[in-house]
Design a protein around this motif. Structure first.
Motif, mmCIF file in Angstrom:
data_model
loop_
_atom_site.group_PDB
_atom_site.id
_atom_site.type_symbol
_atom_site.label_atom_id
_atom_site.label_comp_id
_atom_site.label_asym_id
_atom_site.label_seq_id
_atom_site.Cartn_x
_atom_site.Cartn_y
_atom_site.Cartn_z
ATOM 1 N N GLU A 88 61.717 76.497 44.072
ATOM 2 C CA GLU A 88 60.682 75.873 42.711
ATOM 3 C C GLU A 88 61.280 75.046 42.193
ATOM 4 O O GLU A 88 60.236 73.778 41.877
ATOM 5 N N LEU A 93 57.940 76.695 47.839
ATOM 6 C CA LEU A 93 57.759 78.168 47.356
ATOM 7 C C LEU A 93 57.989 78.974 48.474
ATOM 8 O O LEU A 93 58.199 78.422 50.220
ATOM 9 N N ILE B 67 55.243 88.159 41.687
ATOM 10 C CA ILE B 67 56.473 87.493 40.834
ATOM 11 C C ILE B 67 56.979 88.686 40.060
ATOM 12 O O ILE B 67 56.232 89.989 39.261
ATOM 13 N N LEU B 97 59.055 85.105 43.364
ATOM 14 C CA LEU B 97 59.464 83.703 42.569
ATOM 15 C C LEU B 97 60.141 84.656 41.977
ATOM 16 O O LEU B 97 59.273 86.044 41.291
ATOM 17 N N SER B 99 60.394 85.516 37.141
ATOM 18 C CA SER B 99 60.551 84.851 35.937
ATOM 19 C C SER B 99 61.548 85.199 35.059
ATOM 20 O O SER B 99 60.990 84.447 34.336
ATOM 21 N N GLU B 106 57.092 82.639 33.891
ATOM 22 C CA GLU B 106 55.863 83.400 34.459
ATOM 23 C C GLU B 106 54.160 82.661 34.934
ATOM 24 O O GLU B 106 53.364 82.936 35.330
ATOM 25 N N GLN B 109 54.900 80.049 36.755
ATOM 26 C CA GLN B 109 54.569 80.702 38.570
ATOM 27 C C GLN B 109 53.159 80.654 38.864
ATOM 28 O O GLN B 109 52.806 81.193 40.429
ATOM 29 N N LEU B 112 51.794 78.236 39.965
ATOM 30 C CA LEU B 112 52.131 77.643 41.515
ATOM 31 C C LEU B 112 51.178 78.751 42.748
ATOM 32 O O LEU B 112 50.737 77.789 43.732
#
Lengths: 344, 344
Positions: A88, A93, B67, B97, B99, B106, B109, B112
């Motif tokens: 990240e 990713l 996430i 991902l 958080s 969060e 992301q 992203l």
DNA sequence: CTGAAAGCGCTTACAG
DNA sequence: CTGAAAGCGCTTACAG
């Protein structure tokens, strides 16, 4: 709602797509005024570059893939965490896949990642993986590959490992120095390099300290579960009543063993001493606390990504890549389960 | 080595790119002979469609994002495993991902994933998440979204949950029925819905069974660690010498508590009874074994992906999506830590 | 400083 | 049954 494109911005401002693109990427040959205008408009419209188009143009996806044997596993999830965190930071990713220790699945998943054209692949091999032609596919496609923990020595790529043999040697040596005369070993399956190496470390520690190596003291585990720890502890006590030490391939199994020994009233460390492997957090918390080899999962993930990242950059700049093998230090953590008896 | 393209195959066979494309996709309007030829050539050359180009053309990436607050966590890694397994079956790859329980992360992301144009997003919210405008961004972009476990009721999307309140109610009721007169609760942080719901279940079980609700018996935990279990057990014993039951928000904490009670010589279940939450595998293995609420992580991941998949398909076909909330059953698992005293 | 043009590698509506 | 053409949304070498 259709997403905003460069063309939309260009039309609104009455300039060309080229200039919009360059302005957003801060090319030096665009006037400050135009840049400001473009940026403001992009901001207002909440413009987001179409990643699909960018990928196609630049031939990179800013995505890497990782294949691990098992997600629900303290060590591998720590590695995963390290990889994701590091990736990240660098704008990458991470696609996660798990092989369930199966060669077939692993092979299929490599195909998935290769078809997806990830920029790089990170892998820890399945126990079921005996030959490595599927890894050759990665190399042929010139996709950077880094293996970690469960590696194959013959594969030409970078690797991140610990010195399993040395760590196991130290664990066993520590048992010997704590006074153990008859030390068993609960090892992993036959194939994976790390269970071989840990076994070899165990064996050479015995031999180098003038002790007998007795194959009947080595138990081969399959799924390395708590239950196997319980089961093989029973077997061990049946087979060898006078055993006074065990070096166990992984903490989860060792904790199973502790639980069984406790149940049977075998005193740890007085009757039998135990050293595990991995430094799972439960090992500092069980009664008695478990001596173990600290295996730095998070760190391994970080380092593996860094190696991969470097190779991705080098490939892009067409610099020839030299493979590296990074060996991370491990640490013998001595707790209650292996301390020498107090002299009365 | 440059990858093979449709054009390469077309040139080799002296036909058009169009026909090659159609042949490979088994369009009905291509002759059998041409199809065979094209396929053979593609096979020989090891042709793999360029995913970037396909993505751009079809506007889908066959990739979803997830996430979660924390990867190294038995429950979340089980969910992750369920998602990955199910996604793979349907030809989807999963970007992971985490958080770290932070709202800021969060939010970042989500950006992203949205920039990456994933086909859908799966999320369990961070403890630090108090408002939900960042989730609106997902909805505005019309990216299918499914929340699971730690959800926000106000967000308009599909959800997969358990009935935390009911489960906690049952856990507490079970303690009451086992004879507890003074029951404490170790709860999670103030914000997340599930720690609120579990607290409410605890409270209403007390009240509906004619027992006192005493706020001083409720301890608010922060990071829900083993160490907190130890710490708050000490506090509890200091504050309330006559406590005889605890309902604890999660097994890891409960196991910390068991360890501390054991150390202090407090007999479980005779002096104090304990029920945990999550059915972590260690709870069946600790001494005494821990009663707990079974929370089906793997199943939750599977269901969450299925819901998301359906929405992705519906969106593609332009069928309006109706949001669903699936409530998975939980189960009170009674073990040693809460069994009623035998009548002497 | 700005922009027209080519091209990344596909898919698909359309023509023949 | 086959193929020419347009287009997805970018980037960048090149011209002016």
């Amino acid at each position: 709602m259709k997403p905003i494109t460069l063309k939309d911005i260009a039309e609104i401002l009455g300039i060309s797509v080229t200039t919009v693109s360059k302005a957003l990427k801060d090319y030096p040959d665009v006037s400050k005024k135009t840049k400001r205008l473009v940026r403001e408009t992009a901001e207002t419209l909440n413009y987001k570059p179409n990643a699909f188009a960018v990928n196609l143009r630049t031939s990179e996806s800013k995505t890497i893939g990782i294949i691990i044997p098992e997600v629900v596993h303290h060590f591998f999830s720590s590695v995963l965490k390290g990889i994701v965190a590091q990736a990240e930071k660098k704008g990458y990713l991470v696609i996660i896949l798990q092989s369930n220790e199966s060669y077939e699945l692993e092979k299929k998943q490599i195909d998935l990642l290769l078809n997806k054209r990830v920029d790089g692949i990170l892998m820890s091999l399945a126990n079921g993986t005996i030959h490595f032609d599927h890894l050759d596919e990665i190399l042929i496609s010139e996709t950077p590959l880094v293996l970690f923990d469960k590696i194959a020595k013959v594969v030409q790529c970078s690797k991140v490992i610990i010195n399993d043999r040395k760590a196991a040697y130290n664990a066993t040596k520590h048992l010997i120095e704590s006074g153990c005369k008859k030390i068993a070993h609960f090892r992993g399956p036959l194939l994976p390099q790390n269970s071989i190496d840990r076994f070899l470390g165990y064996k050479s520690a015995l031999l180098e300290h003038g002790m007998n190596y007795d194959p009947s003291l080595v138990y081969i585990l399959n799924d390395m579960s708590f239950e196997e720890g319980v089961h093989f502890s029973k077997e061990l006590l049946k087979d060898h009543k006078d055993v006074d030490g065990v070096f166990i391939n992984t903490d989860l199994v060792a904790i199973g063993a502790i639980s069984e020994f406790n149940k049977q009233g075998i005193a740890i460390p007085n009757d039998i001493k135990i050293v595990g492997f991995s430094n799972w957090f439960m090992s500092s918390v069980i009664t008695p606390t478990l001596s173990t080899i600290d295996q730095p999962g998070y760190e391994m993930g970080k380092v593996a990504f860094k190696l991969l990242y470097k190779e991705i950059k080098q490939k892009k700049k067409k610099i020839p890549v030299t493979f590296k093998t990074v060996e991370l230090p491990t640490n013998l953590v001595i707790r209650e389960s292996s301390i020498a008896e107090k002299i009365n």
